[in-house]
Design an enzyme around this catalytic site. Structure first.
Site, PDB file in Angstrom:
ATOM      1  N   HIS A  11      -4.980 -17.059  -4.450  1.00  0.00           N
ATOM      2  CA  HIS A  11      -5.758 -16.225  -3.535  1.00  0.00           C
ATOM      3  C   HIS A  11      -7.021 -16.930  -3.039  1.00  0.00           C
ATOM      4  CE1 HIS A  11      -7.555 -15.931  -7.423  1.00  0.00           C
ATOM      5  NE2 HIS A  11      -8.636 -15.393  -6.896  1.00  0.00           N
ATOM      6  N   ASP A  12      -7.304 -18.131  -3.544  1.00  0.00           N
ATOM      7  CA  ASP A  12      -8.486 -18.888  -3.113  1.00  0.00           C
ATOM      8  C   ASP A  12      -8.136 -20.070  -2.219  1.00  0.00           C
ATOM      9  OD1 ASP A  12     -10.167 -17.281  -4.680  1.00  0.00           O
ATOM     10  OD2 ASP A  12      -9.947 -18.587  -6.431  1.00  0.00           O
TER      11      ASP A  12
ATOM     12  N   ASP B 108      -1.972  -1.157  -3.660  1.00  0.00           N
ATOM     13  CA  ASP B 108      -2.258  -0.409  -4.887  1.00  0.00           C
ATOM     14  C   ASP B 108      -1.122  -0.583  -5.901  1.00  0.00           C
ATOM     15  OD1 ASP B 108      -0.258   1.365  -3.914  1.00  0.00           O
ATOM     16  OD2 ASP B 108      -1.792   2.386  -2.711  1.00  0.00           O
TER      17      ASP B 108
ATOM     18  N   ASP C 183      -5.961 -10.454 -15.037  1.00  0.00           N
ATOM     19  CA  ASP C 183      -7.063 -11.355 -14.733  1.00  0.00           C
ATOM     20  C   ASP C 183      -8.231 -10.985 -15.639  1.00  0.00           C
ATOM     21  OD1 ASP C 183      -8.621 -13.247 -13.124  1.00  0.00           O
ATOM     22  OD2 ASP C 183      -7.132 -12.823 -11.584  1.00  0.00           O
TER      23      ASP C 183
ATOM     24  N   GLU D  68      -8.644 -20.766 -15.905  1.00  0.00           N
ATOM     25  CA  GLU D  68      -9.016 -21.394 -14.629  1.00  0.00           C
ATOM     26  C   GLU D  68     -10.249 -22.256 -14.882  1.00  0.00           C
ATOM     27  OE1 GLU D  68     -10.310 -20.297 -10.071  1.00  0.00           O
ATOM     28  OE2 GLU D  68     -11.281 -19.370 -11.784  1.00  0.00           O
TER      29      GLU D  68
ATOM     30  N   ASP E 271       0.846  -1.191   0.000  1.00  0.00           N
ATOM     31  CA  ASP E 271       0.000   0.000   0.000  1.00  0.00           C
ATOM     32  C   ASP E 271       0.886   1.248   0.000  1.00  0.00           C
ATOM     33  OD1 ASP E 271      -1.925   1.931   0.428  1.00  0.00           O
ATOM     34  OD2 ASP E 271      -2.072   1.537   2.584  1.00  0.00           O
TER      35      ASP E 271
ATOM     36  N   ASP F 117      -4.004   3.965   2.841  1.00  0.00           N
ATOM     37  CA  ASP F 117      -5.437   3.710   3.067  1.00  0.00           C
ATOM     38  C   ASP F 117      -5.707   2.272   3.523  1.00  0.00           C
ATOM     39  OD1 ASP F 117      -5.115   2.234   0.773  1.00  0.00           O
ATOM     40  OD2 ASP F 117      -6.665   3.263  -0.400  1.00  0.00           O
TER      41      ASP F 117
ATOM     42  N   ASP G  29     -10.604 -16.226 -15.519  1.00  0.00           N
ATOM     43  CA  ASP G  29     -11.386 -16.654 -14.363  1.00  0.00           C
ATOM     44  C   ASP G  29     -12.520 -17.608 -14.774  1.00  0.00           C
ATOM     45  OD1 ASP G  29     -11.822 -15.914 -11.433  1.00  0.00           O
ATOM     46  OD2 ASP G  29     -13.833 -15.559 -12.247  1.00  0.00           O
TER      47      ASP G  29
HETATM   48  C1  NOJ Z   1     -12.422 -17.693  -9.215  1.00  0.00           C
HETATM   49  C2  NOJ Z   1     -11.594 -16.659  -8.517  1.00  0.00           C
HETATM   50  O1  NOJ Z   1     -10.293 -17.142  -8.375  1.00  0.00           O
HETATM   51  C3  NOJ Z   1     -12.286 -16.376  -7.206  1.00  0.00           C
HETATM   52  O2  NOJ Z   1     -11.502 -15.586  -6.348  1.00  0.00           O
HETATM   53  C4  NOJ Z   1     -13.613 -15.732  -7.491  1.00  0.00           C
HETATM   54  O3  NOJ Z   1     -14.327 -15.600  -6.284  1.00  0.00           O
HETATM   55  C5  NOJ Z   1     -14.443 -16.563  -8.459  1.00  0.00           C
HETATM   56  N1  NOJ Z   1     -13.691 -17.098  -9.533  1.00  0.00           N
HETATM   57  C6  NOJ Z   1     -15.544 -15.726  -9.051  1.00  0.00           C
HETATM   58  O4  NOJ Z   1     -15.004 -14.774  -9.927  1.00  0.00           O
END
Ligand code: NOJ
Length: 573
Positions: free
Chosen positions: A340-341, A32, A101, A268, A24, A28, A209
């Site tokens: 990130h998931d 960024d 993305d 993905e 950052d 904030d 995605d």
């Molecule tokens: C997959 C992404 O990696 C995830 O973070 C997102 O919540 C879902 N697709 C919906 O876009």
């Protein structure tokens, strides 16, 4: 052009940045673009080739930016298009590339396309989304009147009633993420033109995605009931649907084929099988370069991701081995533990306490030397761990919050629900990047949007870069190996000791060069009883994670969480 004979991405390593949590610059509490630009030397030192940026477009942030309200701008929280151009130039100056993305299965409900679509049934944009009346014989809003019984990935039904027009719209994710109707050619052309706009601006590719969900069975049949409630599993009707290959080939023609420079495309694809992945990634079919598949990150779950099951190493080897074999001749794998998931790899597959450093290095070693393109998720190169979330108030992710509300309402015990969130929740990956030992880990001078992991006092980039034995330098060496040893990028793959409970072993071979990767996925000592162990024990050790190896007596005795990489030349036969 993507898919050229050169296939440069076979030698590449990709680094994923989750911009909210990386750096950052303006205090904030949210990361960024200028923050990223100021940290590029960290990535250049690590040696990665490509940076994938999670979404930075304008968004109401219902799903942390995966709900886009304008595809051709930058969210003011992250900066401006000028900041983006400066970042891109900084990345290119260092010889790296940027992959954006691409979130085009759905938009935000605040995207002007959807705002128009919902304005009236006869709006020209109406058909850009999936609208349906209530189930036959029922009134809009009646319980169970949704057009199908599909369950959303973020809990509840996939349909939301729009009271003004009395119809429902489809959202596989949150109600603020309506699904685009790819059957409509205008939608497709709008997406392709937006992609060309970014490529013309200089970006080097796209991570797409949930791209295998863009083709739905237009009949929208009900799914098989899911345990207990009224909702069903719609996935057979939208995972790799009837027109998916046609759409991706069209995208290739309309977008990638028009550019005569290296582009990287990765789709993905939840639920994708090896057989389908071969079709998607066969270069001759001109679809995508590689896909993200999910099999190996679902082995430790039961019916849903919140149903935790122990992971058996044999299953992990069987799964990854099958993908290696399936895409051996044609096609290509992407390799990842983290994104990130997903929860943090060292907490999930390693030992994030006694053997944190060693097991994080082991995981990197085992992954990076498979055949495929490795992905490093920010902080993985530091061995960052899951976070000590104490209560539901500590979580931010819509998936976790919705699941918690639903599970508590259904009568599940709070502690049990929290335990699953703590292990598997996506916020584990999203805690701020740990740059140094200072307050908020050098991520921000303000209040971070999600708390920094208190272990940043010892686990941070500054400490890692100055310690030659750190996870960071181990990852740097792994990346260097891919660049310098052609067998890593191009060699074949053979799984060894497939039935061993604790040892993950495989060989790679290109012409007369052979590598052995052998790793102990346990806290005890084990022997890797390969029939050619004596030859390997005498071979050149390229990399290890546990000091001088015990190769006495020609055996491969491995210390807890030890991983080694050997290289030998085969005599001409
Ligand atoms: C997959 C992404 O990696 C995830 O973070 C997102 O919540 C879902 N697709 C919906 O876009």
């Amino acid at each position: 052009m993507s898919g050229t004979a050169d296939q440069w991405w076979k030698r590449a390593v990709v680094y994923q940045i989750y911009p909210r949590s990386f750096a950052d610059s303006d205090g904030d509490g949210i990361g960024d673009l200028p923050g990223i630009a100021a940290r590029l030397d960290h990535l250049a030192e690590l040696g990665v080739d490509v940076i994938w940026l999670s979404p930075v477009y304008p968004s109401p942030q219902d799903d942390a930016g995966y709900d886009i309200s304008d595809y051709q701008d930058i969210d003011s929280t992250f900066g401006s298009l000028a900041d983006f151009d400066a970042l891109l130039a900084g990345v290119h100056d260092r010889g790296m590339k940027v992959v954006m993305d691409l979130v085009v299965n759905h938009t935000s409900d605040e995207h002007p396309w959807f705002v128009e679509a919902r304005a009236s049934k006869d709006n020209p944009k109406r058909d850009w989304y999936w609208w349906r009346p209530a189930r036959a014989g029922m009134n809009p809003g009646d319980p169970g009147a949704e057009p199908t019984n599909w369950r959303s990935f973020f809990s509840g039904p996939t349909w939301e009633l729009d009271p003004a027009t009395g119809e429902y719209y489809l959202h596989l994710f949150s109600r603020k993420q309506p699904d685009l109707n790819w059957e409509n050619p205008d939608v497709r052309e709008a997406v392709y033109s937006m992609m060309r706009w970014w490529l013309d601006r200089g970006v080097d590719g796209f991570r797409m995605d949930v791209i295998n969900m863009i083709s739905k069975d237009p009949a929208l049949p009900d799914g098989h009931p899911l345990g207990g409630g009224p909702l069903g599993d719609g996935t057979p009707h939208f995972f790799c649907g009837p027109r998916i290959h046609e759409f991706l080939q069209e995208m290739h023609r309309e977008v990638f084929a028009r550019y005569d420079r290296p582009i990287l495309t990765v789709g993905e694809m939840p639920g994708v099988t090896v057989e389908e992945a071969l079709l998607f990634t066969d270069p001759e079919r001109r679809e995508v370069d590689m896909v993200f598949q999910f099999e190996h990150v679902q082995l430790d779950q039961g019916a849903t991701k919140w149903d935790l099951q122990p992971l058996r190493l044999r299953d992990l080897k069987a799964s990854l081995g099958r993908w290696q074999a399936g895409l051996a001749e044609r096609g290509w794998n992407s390799l990842y533990w983290n994104n990130h998931d997903q929860p943090r790899a060292v907490s999930r597959f390693g030992d994030d306490r006694q053997y944190r450093v060693r097991s994080a290095k082991l995981l990197g070693t085992v992954l990076h030397l498979h055949r495929g393109t490795p992905y490093v998720y920010q902080g993985e190169e530091l061995g960052m761990t899951n976070a000590p979330f104490a209560a539901i108030e500590d979580f931010r992710d819509i998936e976790s919050l919705n699941h918690y509300a639903e599970a508590i309402a259904a009568g599940h015990a709070r502690d049990e629900v929290l335990a699953a969130l703590r292990y598997r929740g996506r916020d584990n990956a999203r805690t701020p990047m740990q740059w140094d030992a200072s307050e908020h880990a050098g991520f921000t001078t303000g209040m971070p949007w999600l708390a920094v992991n208190p272990n940043h006092e010892s686990i941070n980039a500054e400490a890692a870069r100055s310690d030659p034995d750190s996870v960071f330098h181990h990852y740097r060496r792994l990346i260097e190996l891919r660049h310098t040893e052609p067998v890593v990028a191009h060699g074949d793959f053979t799984m060894r000791l497939a039935d061993h409970e604790h040892v993950y072993a495989y060989t790679r071979r290109l012409e007369d060069v052979e590598l052995l990767v052998v790793a102990n996925f346990s806290g005890g000592r084990v022997t890797a009883d390969l029939e050619d162990a004596a030859e390997w024990a005498a071979a050149e050790l390229l990399l290890g994670n546990a000091g001088a190896p015990d190769a006495s007596g020609g055996t491969l005795r491995l210390a807890p969480w030890e991983a080694r990489v050997y290289k030998r030349r085969l005599a001409a036969s």
